[in-house]
Design a protein around this motif. Structure first.
Motif, PDB file in Angstrom:
ATOM      1  N   VAL A 383      -9.568 -16.047  12.489  1.00 34.44           N
ATOM      2  CA  VAL A 383      -9.832 -14.872  11.655  1.00 34.44           C
ATOM      3  C   VAL A 383      -9.594 -13.600  12.456  1.00 34.44           C
ATOM      4  N   ARG A 384     -10.075 -13.577  13.694  1.00 32.52           N
ATOM      5  CA  ARG A 384      -9.864 -12.386  14.530  1.00 32.52           C
ATOM      6  C   ARG A 384      -8.383 -12.147  14.776  1.00 32.52           C
ATOM      7  N   ALA A 385      -7.646 -13.230  15.031  1.00 29.01           N
ATOM      8  CA  ALA A 385      -6.216 -13.076  15.318  1.00 29.01           C
ATOM      9  C   ALA A 385      -5.464 -12.523  14.110  1.00 29.01           C
ATOM     10  N   TRP A 386      -5.720 -13.089  12.934  1.00 24.83           N
ATOM     11  CA  TRP A 386      -4.967 -12.664  11.759  1.00 24.83           C
ATOM     12  C   TRP A 386      -5.332 -11.254  11.317  1.00 24.83           C
ATOM     13  N   THR A 387      -6.604 -10.888  11.415  1.00 24.11           N
ATOM     14  CA  THR A 387      -6.970  -9.523  11.033  1.00 24.11           C
ATOM     15  C   THR A 387      -6.372  -8.502  11.995  1.00 24.11           C
ATOM     16  N   ALA A 388      -6.373  -8.803  13.293  1.00 27.21           N
ATOM     17  CA  ALA A 388      -5.782  -7.874  14.263  1.00 27.21           C
ATOM     18  C   ALA A 388      -4.278  -7.757  14.053  1.00 27.21           C
ATOM     19  N   VAL A 389      -3.615  -8.905  13.838  1.00 24.73           N
ATOM     20  CA  VAL A 389      -2.165  -8.884  13.598  1.00 24.73           C
ATOM     21  C   VAL A 389      -1.851  -8.078  12.346  1.00 24.73           C
ATOM     22  N   ALA A 390      -2.592  -8.317  11.262  1.00 24.46           N
ATOM     23  CA  ALA A 390      -2.334  -7.603  10.018  1.00 24.46           C
ATOM     24  C   ALA A 390      -2.564  -6.104  10.178  1.00 24.46           C
ATOM     25  N   ALA A 391      -3.652  -5.730  10.863  1.00 26.55           N
ATOM     26  CA  ALA A 391      -3.966  -4.311  11.016  1.00 26.55           C
ATOM     27  C   ALA A 391      -2.889  -3.584  11.803  1.00 26.55           C
ATOM     28  N   PHE A 392      -2.476  -4.142  12.933  1.00 25.65           N
ATOM     29  CA  PHE A 392      -1.467  -3.483  13.755  1.00 25.65           C
ATOM     30  C   PHE A 392      -0.097  -3.493  13.070  1.00 25.65           C
ATOM     31  N   ALA A 393       0.228  -4.586  12.378  1.00 24.55           N
ATOM     32  CA  ALA A 393       1.522  -4.650  11.691  1.00 24.55           C
ATOM     33  C   ALA A 393       1.595  -3.620  10.566  1.00 24.55           C
ATOM     34  N   VAL A 394       0.529  -3.487   9.807  1.00 27.67           N
ATOM     35  CA  VAL A 394       0.507  -2.496   8.731  1.00 27.67           C
ATOM     36  C   VAL A 394       0.600  -1.083   9.299  1.00 27.67           C
ATOM     37  N   THR A 395      -0.125  -0.845  10.384  1.00 26.13           N
ATOM     38  CA  THR A 395      -0.123   0.496  10.972  1.00 26.13           C
ATOM     39  C   THR A 395       1.242   0.866  11.532  1.00 26.13           C
ATOM     40  N   ALA A 396       1.883  -0.077  12.246  1.00 34.65           N
ATOM     41  CA  ALA A 396       3.150   0.234  12.909  1.00 34.65           C
ATOM     42  C   ALA A 396       4.357   0.081  11.989  1.00 34.65           C
ATOM     43  N   GLY A 397       4.251  -0.736  10.946  1.00 30.56           N
ATOM     44  CA  GLY A 397       5.411  -0.985  10.105  1.00 30.56           C
ATOM     45  C   GLY A 397       5.306  -0.456   8.691  1.00 30.56           C
ATOM     46  N   VAL A 398       4.237  -0.805   7.995  1.00 33.36           N
ATOM     47  CA  VAL A 398       4.114  -0.464   6.573  1.00 33.36           C
ATOM     48  C   VAL A 398       3.721   0.998   6.376  1.00 33.36           C
ATOM     49  N   LEU A 399       2.740   1.485   7.155  1.00 29.25           N
ATOM     50  CA  LEU A 399       2.243   2.841   6.956  1.00 29.25           C
ATOM     51  C   LEU A 399       3.326   3.905   7.120  1.00 29.25           C
ATOM     52  N   PRO A 400       4.172   3.855   8.173  1.00 25.18           N
ATOM     53  CA  PRO A 400       5.230   4.873   8.269  1.00 25.18           C
ATOM     54  C   PRO A 400       6.200   4.837   7.094  1.00 25.18           C
ATOM     55  N   VAL A 401       6.516   3.635   6.602  1.00 27.15           N
ATOM     56  CA  VAL A 401       7.447   3.534   5.473  1.00 27.15           C
ATOM     57  C   VAL A 401       6.817   4.110   4.208  1.00 27.15           C
ATOM     58  N   LEU A 402       5.534   3.831   3.984  1.00 28.44           N
ATOM     59  CA  LEU A 402       4.866   4.360   2.796  1.00 28.44           C
ATOM     60  C   LEU A 402       4.809   5.885   2.810  1.00 28.44           C
ATOM     61  N   LEU A 403       4.558   6.476   3.971  1.00 27.96           N
ATOM     62  CA  LEU A 403       4.370   7.920   4.048  1.00 27.96           C
ATOM     63  C   LEU A 403       5.665   8.686   4.301  1.00 27.96           C
ATOM     64  N   LEU A 404       6.630   8.045   4.994  1.00 25.87           N
ATOM     65  CA  LEU A 404       7.839   8.763   5.402  1.00 25.87           C
ATOM     66  C   LEU A 404       9.115   8.078   4.943  1.00 25.87           C
ATOM     67  N   GLY A 405       9.012   7.163   3.981  1.00 30.61           N
ATOM     68  CA  GLY A 405      10.182   6.398   3.570  1.00 30.61           C
ATOM     69  C   GLY A 405      11.312   7.255   3.028  1.00 30.61           C
ATOM     70  N   ASP A 406      10.986   8.316   2.290  1.00 32.98           N
ATOM     71  CA  ASP A 406      12.040   9.155   1.734  1.00 32.98           C
ATOM     72  C   ASP A 406      12.783   9.931   2.819  1.00 32.98           C
ATOM     73  N   LEU A 407      12.138  10.169   3.960  1.00 38.70           N
ATOM     74  CA  LEU A 407      12.780  10.879   5.059  1.00 38.70           C
ATOM     75  C   LEU A 407      13.562   9.939   5.964  1.00 38.70           C
ATOM     76  N   LEU A 408      13.081   8.711   6.089  1.00 37.77           N
ATOM     77  CA  LEU A 408      13.749   7.752   6.969  1.00 37.77           C
ATOM     78  C   LEU A 408      15.032   7.206   6.349  1.00 37.77           C
ATOM     79  N   GLY A 409      15.109   7.164   5.058  1.00 40.20           N
ATOM     80  CA  GLY A 409      16.255   6.551   4.412  1.00 40.20           C
ATOM     81  C   GLY A 409      16.097   5.052   4.324  1.00 40.20           C
TER      82      GLY A 409
END
Length: 653
Positions: A383-409
């Motif tokens: 549980v600790r491994a999957w929650t940490a992996v999900a949190a960091f993956a969302v922060t480093a990958g999903v969050l920038p795309v959600l907020l800056l996707g129109d600028l990144l192309g």
């Protein structure tokens, strides 16, 4: 995010500017390598002496308090006799005396063990006794009577040492820094041990696995032959180890603790508030260990208490089990008002449930230390491994795309989603520290470089981002045809200067982070479990704010640049805000998954409260149990007063 920025810089109308790409990549790698270098802190001779004096002051203060709390320093304390061993268990007296022509000091009783130890020329003492004879209490008494100076007598539990995996010095240094994280830093701990400022009081040779015992004694004979120490063991176990080794430990005096008699237990039992000597007649001789004497007085020292109940029980084991079962009810009798920080009523039934859970948890994890930063193990590793992996993956990958996707192309967004998500997942796994098996979070006394992979990964990532900024600046300066140098966007020629300013921002705030992660204690500080948690909470919040400012401003500026060159001329202000929000996500993720306090909050405190396995004010309950004598404090951790009490509670359901 990094890949998206690089893509928008080096790609123009579907064509790759390879010169810009190579320059940006080279700058990225160079600055990342620079940022990943870990400076080595220098410990000067003056620093070391100051640390030694501070450790000595803390040892005297803490162990004097523990001796008083356990009733070892009172006039009515049980005065077990000390007797020198002779024969095959002891080295020749000429070795023990060394060049001294004086005879060995005459042993008296356990309350004078400090005087005996100081008079030994070799500084080596082995304390033997029967199980539950009071050997650990003897070490507590010795630690409480140490002299003021730069040499400290520090108790260590041998059950935490694997002599096949670590040298004695490595283990002592690591355990010292672990017990007192807000007092001693790892490098200073190593020097304190190596240079003789720490005299280890090694408790419980008999509690180690059989193979480890022999190896431990061999280590004491070979690796630390010229240094003082104190060792405790059950006599029969030590005799077996000496027989297997073929010779006793050189230059070490050996004493044996005498047994409890009715005459020795009588003064302690009669000193209770509600019982006198007449009530203990016939009972005192049945109490054959210091633990049984303490339990009996605690249970029956009440108005109308009748110790004669013990006369109707069949043998020592039945008496001991009865006293252990009755102990918590006696310890949690209503004893008047408590300090404000212990406000709240803890009944014996609730205390039995909460302490029983802690005892079972300690048994399951193979330790005797109740350390808040290690309680994350109550949550399954998966549980600790999957929650940490999900949190960091969302922060480093999903969050920038959600907020800056129109600028990144589209290309940049896909690259950020894939590469950022993978790097974030790797960072999340790194927080688990799977190779060592230890919880990742460590107390605030440790600097960031001692936390390991993920914290360094964040630092390297920031430097990589800075490197891309420098790469953009270089390409722009030499006039290569990139979107930044098109005539209609000449104001962006200011980006070389902006990259330099952002470099100063990142490097400056990183220095602030390093300053924040310096030891939280100073001279005259006091080690405390709650104080350590509060300090880590403050450091975590401050560090997360710095991470947010560092990444938020940098990504916000880059997002502003992307908005300036993006089709459709999107507004610059909201672009900066969106980039800053990405930094906020980085700061929150770091605080919750990259620091001890955050991990304790998510993986320990929350599930323990939801499962009602610990009270709401968890640390206040531990402090109250310590005040009542159920727990004892060793540095920044709590332990059960006696191993038998721990075992008894762990076996109850």
């Amino acid at each position: 995010m990094l890949g998206g920025v690089a893509t928008n810089v080096v790609v123009d109308n579907g064509k790759v500017d390879w010169v810009a790409a190579i320059v940006a990549l080279a700058a990225t790698i160079g600055v990342a390598l620079l940022g990943s270098r870990q400076p080595t802190a220098l410990v000067t001779a003056a620093d070391l002496l100051a640390a030694a004096a501070e450790l000595n002051a803390e040892m005297r203060r803490q162990w004097q308090r523990e001796a008083n709390r356990l009733g070892l320093a009172t006039p009515d304390a049980i005065r077990l006799p000390l007797v020198y061993e002779t024969g095959q268990l002891v080295a020749p007296s000429s070795q023990i005396k060394g060049r001294s022509k004086a005879s060995l000091p005459r042993p008296r009783d356990v309350t004078h063990i400090g005087e005996l130890y100081r008079a030994l020329p070799s500084g080596r003492l082995i304390v033997l006794g029967e199980p539950e004879a009071g050997k650990s209490a003897a070490l507590t008494m010795l630690a409480s009577r140490q002299d003021e100076g730069s040499r400290s007598l520090v108790p260590f539990a041998l059950t935490r040492w694997d002599p096949f995996d670590q040298t004695l010095d490595e283990w002592l240094a690591g355990d010292l820094a672990g017990q007192y994280p807000d007092l001693v830093q790892p490098q200073a701990a190593r020097l304190l041990v190596e240079r003789g400022h720490v005299v280890p009081l090694l408790d419980g040779l008999d509690e180690m696995p059989s193979a480890n015992r022999t190896k431990a004694v061999e280590t004491l004979e070979q690796e630390v032959w010229d240094r003082p120490f104190v060792l405790t063991s059950v006599r029969d176990v030590y005799a077996e180890v000496v027989a297997a080794a073929g010779a006793p430990i050189p230059r070490a005096a050996v004493v044996t603790l005498g047994t409890v008699t009715g005459a020795l237990a009588g003064p302690y039992l009669a000193a209770g508030r509600f019982t006198d000597a007449t009530r203990w007649e016939g009972v005192a001789p049945l109490l054959q260990t210091p633990l049984m004497v303490y339990l009996a007085r605690t249970v029956y020292d009440v108005p109308g208490g009748d110790p004669g109940d013990l006369l109707r029980l069949d043998g020592r084991r039945a008496i001991e089990e009865h006293l252990l079962r009755s102990y918590l009810a006696a310890a949690y009798r209503d004893d008047g008002p408590r300090p404000g920080w212990l406000r709240g009523k803890y009944t014996a039934r609730k205390a039995d449930s909460w302490l029983g859970y802690l005892a079972r948890l300690l048994h399951r994890t193979g330790t005797t230390d109740i350390a808040w930063w290690r309680l994350e193990t109550v949550t399954a590793v998966g549980v600790r491994a999957w929650t940490a992996v999900a949190a960091f993956a969302v922060t480093a990958g999903v969050l920038p795309v959600l907020l800056l996707g129109d600028l990144l192309g589209s290309v940049g967004s896909l690259l950020v989603l894939c590469v950022g998500g993978l790097l974030g997942a790797a960072a999340g796994l790194q927080t688990m520290n799977l190779r060592s098996g230890e919880p990742y979070g460590t107390p605030p006394g440790h600097r960031l470089r001692d936390l390991g992979g993920t914290a360094r990964s964040w630092g390297v990532g920031l430097y990589m981002l800075l490197g891309i900024g420098f790469g953009i600046a270089i390409v722009t300066t030499i006039g290569k045809p990139t979107p930044l140098t098109e005539p209609q966007q000449r104001p962006l020629a200011l980006y070389p200067l902006l990259a330099v300013l952002m470099g100063g921002w990142v490097f400056g705030l990183d220095a602030v982070r390093d300053r924040l992660r310096r030891p939280v204690s100073g001279r005259g500080s006091r080690t405390g479990v709650a104080r350590l948690l509060a300090a880590d909470r403050r450091v975590t919040v401050a560090d997360a704010l710095v991470v947010t400012a560092m990444t938020g401003v940098l990504i916000g500026v880059l997002a502003t640049g992307l908005a300036d060159i993006a089709p459709g001329d999107p507004p610059v202000g909201p672009a900066f805000v969106r980039g800053f929000l990405v930094g906020v996500g980085y700061g929150l993720t770091y605080a919750l998954f990259g620091r001890a306090w955050g991990r304790w909050l998510i993986y320990a405190r929350l599930p323990l409260l939801l499962g009602r396995r610990q009270p709401t004010r968890m640390l206040a309950f531990w402090q109250d149990a310590h005040r009542r004598g159920v727990l004892r404090q060793a540095g920044a951790v709590y332990q059960f007063r006696h191993a038998h009490l721990l075992d008894h509670l762990a076996q109850r359901r």
